[in-house]
Design a protein around this motif. Sequence first.
Motif, PDB file in Angstrom:
ATOM      1  N   ILE A 198       0.807  -1.097   0.264  1.00 49.28           N
ATOM      2  CA  ILE A 198      -0.151  -0.364  -0.394  1.00 49.28           C
ATOM      3  C   ILE A 198       0.978   1.077  -0.068  1.00 49.28           C
ATOM      4  N   SER A 199       2.270   1.252   0.339  1.00 50.73           N
ATOM      5  CA  SER A 199       2.704   2.211  -0.631  1.00 50.73           C
ATOM      6  C   SER A 199       3.848   2.635  -1.071  1.00 50.73           C
ATOM      7  N   LEU A 200       3.868   1.406  -2.205  1.00 52.13           N
ATOM      8  CA  LEU A 200       5.429   1.629  -2.623  1.00 52.13           C
ATOM      9  C   LEU A 200       4.746   1.540  -4.219  1.00 52.13           C
ATOM     10  N   HIS A 201       5.540   2.325  -5.078  1.00 50.00           N
ATOM     11  CA  HIS A 201       4.864   3.029  -6.770  1.00 50.00           C
ATOM     12  C   HIS A 201       4.538   1.857  -7.423  1.00 50.00           C
ATOM     13  N   GLU A 202       4.996   0.904  -7.512  1.00 46.04           N
ATOM     14  CA  GLU A 202       4.734   0.453  -8.461  1.00 46.04           C
ATOM     15  C   GLU A 202       4.860  -1.578  -8.245  1.00 46.04           C
ATOM     16  N   VAL A 203       4.378  -2.697  -9.019  1.00 43.93           N
ATOM     17  CA  VAL A 203       4.079  -3.911  -8.509  1.00 43.93           C
ATOM     18  C   VAL A 203       5.451  -4.282  -8.822  1.00 43.93           C
ATOM     19  N   ALA A 204       6.775  -3.980  -9.779  1.00 43.96           N
ATOM     20  CA  ALA A 204       7.505  -4.804  -9.471  1.00 43.96           C
ATOM     21  C   ALA A 204       8.061  -4.497  -8.268  1.00 43.96           C
ATOM     22  N   HIS A 205       7.972  -3.024  -7.797  1.00 46.45           N
ATOM     23  CA  HIS A 205       8.645  -2.199  -6.978  1.00 46.45           C
ATOM     24  C   HIS A 205       8.506  -3.338  -5.424  1.00 46.45           C
ATOM     25  N   VAL A 206       6.830  -3.732  -5.338  1.00 50.16           N
ATOM     26  CA  VAL A 206       6.285  -4.398  -4.249  1.00 50.16           C
ATOM     27  C   VAL A 206       6.964  -5.972  -4.247  1.00 50.16           C
ATOM     28  N   ALA A 207       7.237  -6.191  -5.572  1.00 55.42           N
ATOM     29  CA  ALA A 207       7.706  -7.640  -5.610  1.00 55.42           C
ATOM     30  C   ALA A 207       9.125  -7.535  -4.870  1.00 55.42           C
ATOM     31  N   LEU A 208       9.826  -6.403  -5.723  1.00 57.58           N
ATOM     32  CA  LEU A 208      11.551  -6.542  -4.852  1.00 57.58           C
ATOM     33  C   LEU A 208      11.760  -6.535  -3.785  1.00 57.58           C
ATOM     34  N   ALA A 209      10.332  -5.191  -2.929  1.00 60.09           N
ATOM     35  CA  ALA A 209      10.689  -5.384  -1.328  1.00 60.09           C
ATOM     36  C   ALA A 209      10.130  -6.689  -0.449  1.00 60.09           C
ATOM     37  N   ALA A 210       8.732  -7.205  -0.773  1.00 58.86           N
ATOM     38  CA  ALA A 210       7.883  -8.182  -0.277  1.00 58.86           C
ATOM     39  C   ALA A 210       8.493  -9.318  -0.152  1.00 58.86           C
ATOM     40  N   ALA A 211       9.665  -9.700  -1.211  1.00 55.38           N
ATOM     41  CA  ALA A 211      10.333 -11.047  -1.900  1.00 55.38           C
ATOM     42  C   ALA A 211      10.707 -11.810  -0.452  1.00 55.38           C
ATOM     43  N   PRO A 212      11.289 -11.055  -0.181  1.00 54.75           N
ATOM     44  CA  PRO A 212      12.899 -10.931   0.916  1.00 54.75           C
ATOM     45  C   PRO A 212      12.118 -11.037   2.109  1.00 54.75           C
ATOM     46  N   GLY A 213      10.402 -11.346   2.233  1.00 55.91           N
ATOM     47  CA  GLY A 213       9.562 -11.662   3.974  1.00 55.91           C
ATOM     48  C   GLY A 213       9.218 -12.727   3.581  1.00 55.91           C
ATOM     49  N   GLY A 214       9.434 -13.575   2.821  1.00 55.98           N
ATOM     50  CA  GLY A 214       8.737 -14.921   2.803  1.00 55.98           C
ATOM     51  C   GLY A 214       7.502 -14.560   2.146  1.00 55.98           C
ATOM     52  N   GLU A 215       7.294 -16.062   1.772  1.00 54.79           N
ATOM     53  CA  GLU A 215       5.697 -16.203   0.858  1.00 54.79           C
ATOM     54  C   GLU A 215       4.859 -15.550   1.196  1.00 54.79           C
ATOM     55  N   THR A 216       4.089 -15.670   2.469  1.00 51.16           N
ATOM     56  CA  THR A 216       3.400 -15.095   3.351  1.00 51.16           C
ATOM     57  C   THR A 216       3.117 -12.963   3.140  1.00 51.16           C
ATOM     58  N   ALA A 217       4.602 -12.442   2.735  1.00 47.24           N
ATOM     59  CA  ALA A 217       4.667 -11.069   2.432  1.00 47.24           C
ATOM     60  C   ALA A 217       4.822 -11.096   0.733  1.00 47.24           C
ATOM     61  N   LEU A 218       5.167 -12.273   0.148  1.00 44.61           N
ATOM     62  CA  LEU A 218       4.764 -11.259  -1.233  1.00 44.61           C
ATOM     63  C   LEU A 218       3.622 -11.594  -1.160  1.00 44.61           C
ATOM     64  N   ALA A 219       2.111 -12.986  -1.024  1.00 43.34           N
ATOM     65  CA  ALA A 219       1.684 -12.682  -1.591  1.00 43.34           C
ATOM     66  C   ALA A 219       0.641 -11.416  -1.056  1.00 43.34           C
ATOM     67  N   MET A 220       0.377 -10.848   0.442  1.00 40.64           N
ATOM     68  CA  MET A 220      -0.135 -10.122   0.801  1.00 40.64           C
ATOM     69  C   MET A 220       0.255  -8.609   0.183  1.00 40.64           C
ATOM     70  N   GLY A 221       1.543  -8.228  -0.402  1.00 38.89           N
ATOM     71  CA  GLY A 221       1.776  -7.926  -0.804  1.00 38.89           C
ATOM     72  C   GLY A 221       1.287  -6.680  -1.817  1.00 38.89           C
ATOM     73  N   LEU A 222       1.217  -8.082  -2.992  1.00 32.06           N
ATOM     74  CA  LEU A 222       0.752  -8.178  -4.328  1.00 32.06           C
ATOM     75  C   LEU A 222      -0.512  -7.654  -4.361  1.00 32.06           C
ATOM     76  N   LEU A 223      -1.359  -8.798  -3.498  1.00 32.96           N
ATOM     77  CA  LEU A 223      -3.047  -8.352  -3.457  1.00 32.96           C
ATOM     78  C   LEU A 223      -2.969  -6.512  -2.485  1.00 32.96           C
ATOM     79  N   ALA A 224      -1.796  -6.066  -2.112  1.00 35.82           N
ATOM     80  CA  ALA A 224      -2.472  -4.705  -1.311  1.00 35.82           C
ATOM     81  C   ALA A 224      -2.107  -4.302  -2.641  1.00 35.82           C
ATOM     82  N   LYS A 225      -1.225  -4.156  -3.871  1.00 39.44           N
ATOM     83  CA  LYS A 225      -0.565  -3.327  -4.254  1.00 39.44           C
ATOM     84  C   LYS A 225      -1.755  -3.256  -5.788  1.00 39.44           C
ATOM     85  N   LEU A 226      -2.097  -4.627  -5.545  1.00 38.21           N
ATOM     86  CA  LEU A 226      -2.860  -4.497  -7.581  1.00 38.21           C
ATOM     87  C   LEU A 226      -4.898  -4.168  -6.575  1.00 38.21           C
ATOM     88  N   GLY A 227      -4.506  -3.776  -5.583  1.00 37.76           N
ATOM     89  CA  GLY A 227      -5.756  -3.420  -4.946  1.00 37.76           C
ATOM     90  C   GLY A 227      -5.925  -1.689  -5.391  1.00 37.76           C
TER      91      GLY A 227
END
Length: 342
Positions: A198-227
């Motif tokens: 909900i805070s980063l600029h693009e889908v790619a940026h969210v994937a880059l930042a969320a991936a190191p947090g684990g699968e749950t973080a990546l899934a929730m990050g992409l869901l929030a971004k797609l919103g």
Amino acid sequence: MMINTLRQQQTIPEKMRFFLGIAFTFFIALLGYFLAMVPGFSLTGQLASAILIAIVYRQVAGYPEWLRKGITFSSKKILRFAIILYGIKLNVSLILQDGLPILLFGALVITFAILSSVWLSKVMKANTSITFLLGAGTGICGAAAIAAIAPIVESKEEDTAIGVGIIALFGTVFSIGYTILRPFLPLTESQYGVWSGISLHEVAHVALAAAPGGETALAMGLLAKLGRVFLLVPVCFLFMYLMKRKNAGTKQKVAFPWFLIGFILMSLAGTYLLGPIIPFSESATNVVTEITTWCLTAAMVGLGLSVSLKDLKDKALKPMAIITIVSVVLSIFTFFIVKWFY
């Protein structure tokens, strides 16, 4: 010698010059792809690297007038085609089923980013057009949002190119900052993912930042971004309505953004048709994503060729300062929202 070169260019058939102009934008997109492999430039990515090359080319060699029609086609028609293809990233069903609370977060983020950017542009007497586009890109989905909204609000091509270049750079810097801060933040995997989304600029940026947090973080990050991507369409129609009101009583008309209809149809097709009914593998989706990236990059090259360094210096410094402030405040603000309410 220059006169001879101009004469040779004029002897080339118009249709050939048209296709050469399109090819020229994709060639610079290719150079941007290779430049993005160079240490340092790899942080900015292909899009920003290609825009940089286009701007440098403009300063050194000038605008290639004999290729103008093809370049303009890339910056307008291919740009809209890229936005339509971008719709395949959006899973409408997932958003409607699981992302309604996140949609509310997204609406809040978009409102804050745009209004605060516009307010600060007035306070700091910055370029209003660029700052507004940066606010929209920060709030919604980066370069795609800027590209979609710019023609609706009648922004200049050079302002659009400057905005896209800045948003690509800032999104990369912030996503890297998130990965550095992640181990020290008192957030669960799920919270960290939502915060990134909900805070980063693009889908790619969210994937880059969320991936190191684990699968749950990546899934929730992409869901929030797609919103937030989902909200691109209503935001565009809102500004189309505001522009119509602004131009009321004048002969100036606001063109209907038909490409947004394509965006919606592609989203619906990707959600309910491609896969559930028509076989469409993940690799095929990745191919469409790659085509989208290349088309968007070529389109941005066309815009970048219209930017002069003088304009960049005069117009971009204050908007960059504003988007820094907005992005930092947004990150802090959303951090506490996620921490307290999610």
